[in-house]
Design an enzyme around this catalytic site. Structure first.
Site, short mmCIF file in Angstrom:
data_model
loop_
_atom_site.label_atom_id
_atom_site.label_comp_id
_atom_site.label_asym_id
_atom_site.label_seq_id
_atom_site.Cartn_x
_atom_site.Cartn_y
_atom_site.Cartn_z
N SER A 176 122.64 26.27 9.78
CA SER A 176 121.92 26.52 8.54
C SER A 176 122.69 25.90 7.36
O SER A 176 122.99 24.71 7.38
CB SER A 176 121.68 28.02 8.36
N ASP A 189 115.61 27.67 11.96
CA ASP A 189 117.00 28.00 11.62
C ASP A 189 117.84 28.33 12.86
O ASP A 189 117.48 29.18 13.67
CB ASP A 189 116.98 29.21 10.68
#
Length: 305
Positions: free
Chosen positions: A42, A158
């Site tokens: 991320s 993610d």
């Protein structure tokens, strides 16, 4: 003669708390400790790519000079079928401050890997080749906030869903020592916002109510203030449930794939998109490295000897 150990840096997920990664990298480099391998999840993927591509100084400058309005420009507060974030503006930001769109992973001067999650199967996906910028956006694609990224017939989201702190990726790329930066150690229960439902919202129906909730939720992303007198609102419950999930999966992964040194900045007072506290987050990262420095140097010395 024994060769120098290869040092891996695993940069974890955590949205604006990820600015702490800049402080960690700055402090390590100031001590002459240059990571050989960078893996990120991320926001950790974005920070790691900026460092490997030689663009961390420009990114740091933008972060320290940015205001809340600069971040709001990335958000489309409306109900679309993909997410709240304006992808075109985000792509331009990555190109301008992190890495240009034409740079491939295999072109970087150091081994780099971004962790993503396959939405179709739940599988953890590692970037091995291709455009760095695309892999960064995939690794950052928080469900509901960012649209997923299409890559080789898969929808990617993610990486924090499966591996918030990618120690295993550093090991796989050949790291002898892994320093992990965990941004999820102090997030459970923060930013709980009370529900606010007026008669006007009730009369307007579900859509207007949800839009109002989204606005209040987006505002809470920028603030760590807590109001505990009232029961939490719908999206506050969802966001803090995600925090619990992130904390638990991080603990589980680090227990099964332990790093040699874990740096855990205390960032409870930094909201999810609270860029105004970037300097505080960076300073916290630097301070954490200072405390961990004896252990890091000891490990490097043991392997060099």
């Amino acid at each position: 003669m024994t060769s120098s150990p290869r040092l891996g840096l695993a940069l974890g997920s955590g949205a604006s708390r990820g600015w702490s990664h800049i402080g960690v990298i700055d402090a390590l480099v100031a001590e002459g400790i240059e990571p050989d391998i960078i893996c990120g999840t991320s926001v950790g993927a974005m920070m790691g790519a900026a460092y490997v591509a030689g663009n961390l100084d420009g990114l740091r400058e933008w972060v320290l000079e940015s205001h809340r309005s600069d971040v709001y420009r990335f958000l489309d507060i409306k109900f679309s079928q993909t997410g709240f974030v304006n992808v075109e503006r985000l792509d331009r930001f990555i190109h301008d401050y992190v890495v240009d769109h034409e740079t491939n992973i295999e072109d970087l001067p150091k081994p780099f890997l971004a962790v993503t999650t396959c939405l179709n199967t739940g599988q953890e996906i590692w970037s091995r080749s291709g455009h760095v910028a695309k892999w960064i956006r995939a690794s950052m694609s928080m469900p509901g906030l960012f649209p997923p990224v299409r890559e080789k017939g898969r929808w990617l989201v993610d990486g924090g869903l499966v591996n918030p702190v990618p120690v295993t990726a550093c090991r796989a790329l050949g790291a002898d020592i892994v320093i992990a930066v965990n941004l999820n150690s102090d997030i459970v229960g923060k930013g709980i916002k009370p529900a606010k439902v007026s008669s006007a919202e009730e009369e307007a129906g579900l859509l207007r109510y949800l839009k109002q909730q989204a606005k209040e939720y987006s505002g809470s992303l920028f603030s760590s203030d807590q109001q505990e007198e009232e029961p939490p609102g719908l999206l506050s419950v969802v966001s803090n449930s995600i925090n619990i999930f992130q904390d638990r999966i991080t603990r589980s992964r680090l227990a099964g794939d332990p790093a040699d040194v874990v740096i855990s900045p205390r960032l409870r007072d930094v909201g999810l998109l609270e860029f105004g506290k970037a300097a505080e987050a960076m300073k916290t990262g630097e301070q954490c490295v200072a405390r961990a420095l004896p252990d890091i140097k000891r490990l490097i010395g043991l392997l060099e000897g």
